[in-house]
Design a protein around this motif. Structure first.
Motif, short mmCIF file in Angstrom:
data_model
loop_
_atom_site.label_atom_id
_atom_site.label_comp_id
_atom_site.label_asym_id
_atom_site.label_seq_id
_atom_site.Cartn_x
_atom_site.Cartn_y
_atom_site.Cartn_z
N GLY A 57 0.56 -1.15 0.10
CA GLY A 57 0.34 -0.23 0.14
C GLY A 57 1.23 0.67 -0.33
N ALA A 63 2.06 1.65 -3.51
CA ALA A 63 1.28 2.35 -4.47
C ALA A 63 1.14 3.54 -3.92
CB ALA A 63 -0.03 1.37 -4.22
N LEU A 64 0.83 4.22 -3.15
CA LEU A 64 0.28 5.18 -2.53
C LEU A 64 2.25 6.46 -3.33
CD1 LEU A 64 -1.18 6.16 0.77
CD2 LEU A 64 -1.73 6.50 -1.30
N ALA A 67 0.72 6.49 -6.96
CA ALA A 67 -0.56 7.95 -7.31
C ALA A 67 0.18 8.60 -7.05
CB ALA A 67 -1.48 6.68 -6.12
N GLU A 68 0.33 8.90 -6.14
CA GLU A 68 0.70 10.57 -5.69
C GLU A 68 1.70 10.87 -6.71
OE1 GLU A 68 2.36 10.47 -1.30
OE2 GLU A 68 -0.30 10.15 -0.93
N VAL A 97 2.04 8.32 -11.61
CA VAL A 97 2.71 7.53 -12.62
C VAL A 97 1.76 5.41 -12.48
CG1 VAL A 97 4.29 5.53 -12.40
CG2 VAL A 97 4.93 7.41 -11.49
N PRO A 98 1.62 5.13 -13.38
CA PRO A 98 0.79 4.31 -13.66
C PRO A 98 1.28 2.90 -12.67
CG PRO A 98 0.17 5.03 -15.86
CD PRO A 98 2.14 5.86 -14.68
N PHE A 99 -0.18 2.35 -11.60
CA PHE A 99 0.58 0.64 -11.92
C PHE A 99 -0.74 0.15 -11.34
CE2 PHE A 99 -1.04 3.42 -7.96
CZ PHE A 99 -1.61 2.16 -7.72
N GLU A 100 -0.32 -1.36 -11.57
CA GLU A 100 -1.07 -2.37 -11.64
C GLU A 100 -0.72 -3.08 -9.74
OE1 GLU A 100 -2.10 -3.85 -15.39
OE2 GLU A 100 -2.19 -6.16 -14.26
N ILE A 101 -1.80 -3.93 -9.44
CA ILE A 101 -1.23 -4.68 -8.67
C ILE A 101 -2.01 -6.05 -8.95
CG2 ILE A 101 -2.19 -4.98 -5.94
CD1 ILE A 101 -2.48 -2.13 -6.12
N VAL A 102 -1.38 -6.77 -8.52
CA VAL A 102 -1.29 -8.18 -9.31
C VAL A 102 -1.24 -8.92 -8.00
CG1 VAL A 102 -0.03 -9.94 -10.91
CG2 VAL A 102 -0.16 -7.79 -11.69
#
Lengths: 240, 240
Positions: free
Chosen positions: B90, B93-94, B97-98, B101-106
């Motif tokens: 998390g 990911a934060l 996001a801040e 930058v595009p991201f994906e959780i697998v």
């Protein structure tokens, strides 16, 4: 010759394990649950025997596993999520052990964290939640509601949609703040995923119209969801 | 171009997801945790940049993810277990996001059920346990020990080996029966897996000599372990 109890993961067919997929691709018999992705069933060899679980009772399933295992077939029992997280995998494993049939457990990605993640919710997060409690919500009378209402951290409810209002009312009546952030994620990780987020006191109403399978998440981590959306958070992007 | 936060699973390299393995095989940059299987790191393309996480602080990791993501690289951040179950996913990911930058959780197979399963222990089982509580055991002072001691069902403790005696003493002092079945599973799902099973009051002594990573399981489901052993329960058999 053996029986493999394999977790198919939370819905998205790309979330089966590499080992599980390999076993599906080489099995003689595939016995699969209703919620298992069609794409995974289609990975079985053309000559494999396919058995949909819906038509069968738990006893019949266990009988089939033992019979095919004894006959020397490579049997894959493909279950949604993880076989041992509210999956009744233990019962099937016990039936095989008692019958002397060799078996192996191949765990899967449980919905418990994967489905919240697909909605941007981490079930643990530093400074927000360091404890997670999993319960099944289809038999609320069996829950220790007073303790649950006081338990810190994140509460994840499997099979909780049908009686969601009863559950949330009971938790609030026992002291859980009605303003606690809550979410319902239906068809999580699939293209048709739907998410509703609302305070605990309003989530049951917000979730009217959602269909199972659905996971309920209650706790402050739900408040992180709006901060974790990106252009790629579209669940369809998860598909392999 | 994107950053993928990928769960590597509990240890056995065959337990990464099909989607996660595909991403490792096609990435430009692989940033991996110490407990990730060497076999998975070796799946990265020969020209990929490999970064071992051990040398880096959490801030440095997040800075690297943002920098490589912004530069347009396909970045895989490979984490043990599941990124969002005590994985600090998390936070990463934060940070992404801040930074926009595009991201994906697998998601990955968490140790929580997979490691007990490898020792023959289902964390839920009909008539035995329908609730699971996950906590981290490296900071016992942060736990609500009185409530934990009274919580029904299965208790799973991550990172609990170093202070196991302190934890079990505290639970027993607050009313958890000293005879409650307990297990420690070290290096779960790997060929070097070791399991100790003993009553709660004796498990810390029984586990002396085990090394992390280890998962602690407390509850009546541990009593099923001896009934779920088969010739194929050898964890080496899990390897793809």
């Amino acid at each position: 010759m053996s029986v493999y109890l394999v977790g198919a993961g939370p819905g998205d067919p790309g979330l089966i394990t590499a080992r599980g997929l390999e076993l599906v691709r080489t099995c003689d018999v595939l016995i699969y649950d209703r919620l298992v992705a069609r794409e995974l069933v289609e990975e079985a060899p053309p000559e494999a025997t396919l058995v949909a679980r819906d038509e069968l009772s738990q006893d019949e399933i266990e009988g089939l596993l033992v019979a095919h295992g004894r006959a020397g077939a490579e049997v894959v029992r493909l279950k949604g999520g993880d076989p041992f997280v509210f999956g009744r995998g233990g019962e099937e494993a016990l039936a095989l052990a008692e019958a002397g049939v060799p078996f192996e457990i191949v765990p899967g990605v449980s919905s418990l964290a994967a489905v919240p993640a697909a909605a941007g919710i981490p079930v643990t997060h530093r400074g927000v939640s360091s404890q997670v409690t999993l319960v099944a919500g289809h038999d609320i009378g069996a829950l220790d509601l007073s303790r649950l209402a006081q338990t810190p951290g994140t509460l994840v409810v499997f099979m909780g949609l049908a009686q969601l209002g009863t559950l949330t009312d009971a938790l609030i009546a026992r002291g859980k703040p009605a303003g606690t952030p809550a979410a319902v994620v239906a068809s999580g990780t699939l293209p048709e995923q739907q998410v509703e987020i609302a305070p605990l006191g309003e989530i049951a109403e917000a979730a009217v119209g959602l269909q199972p399978p659905a996971l309920v998440v209650i706790g402050d981590v739900v408040g992180l969801a709006h901060r974790l959306q990106t252009p790629l958070a579209d669940p369809a992007a998860l598909h392999a």
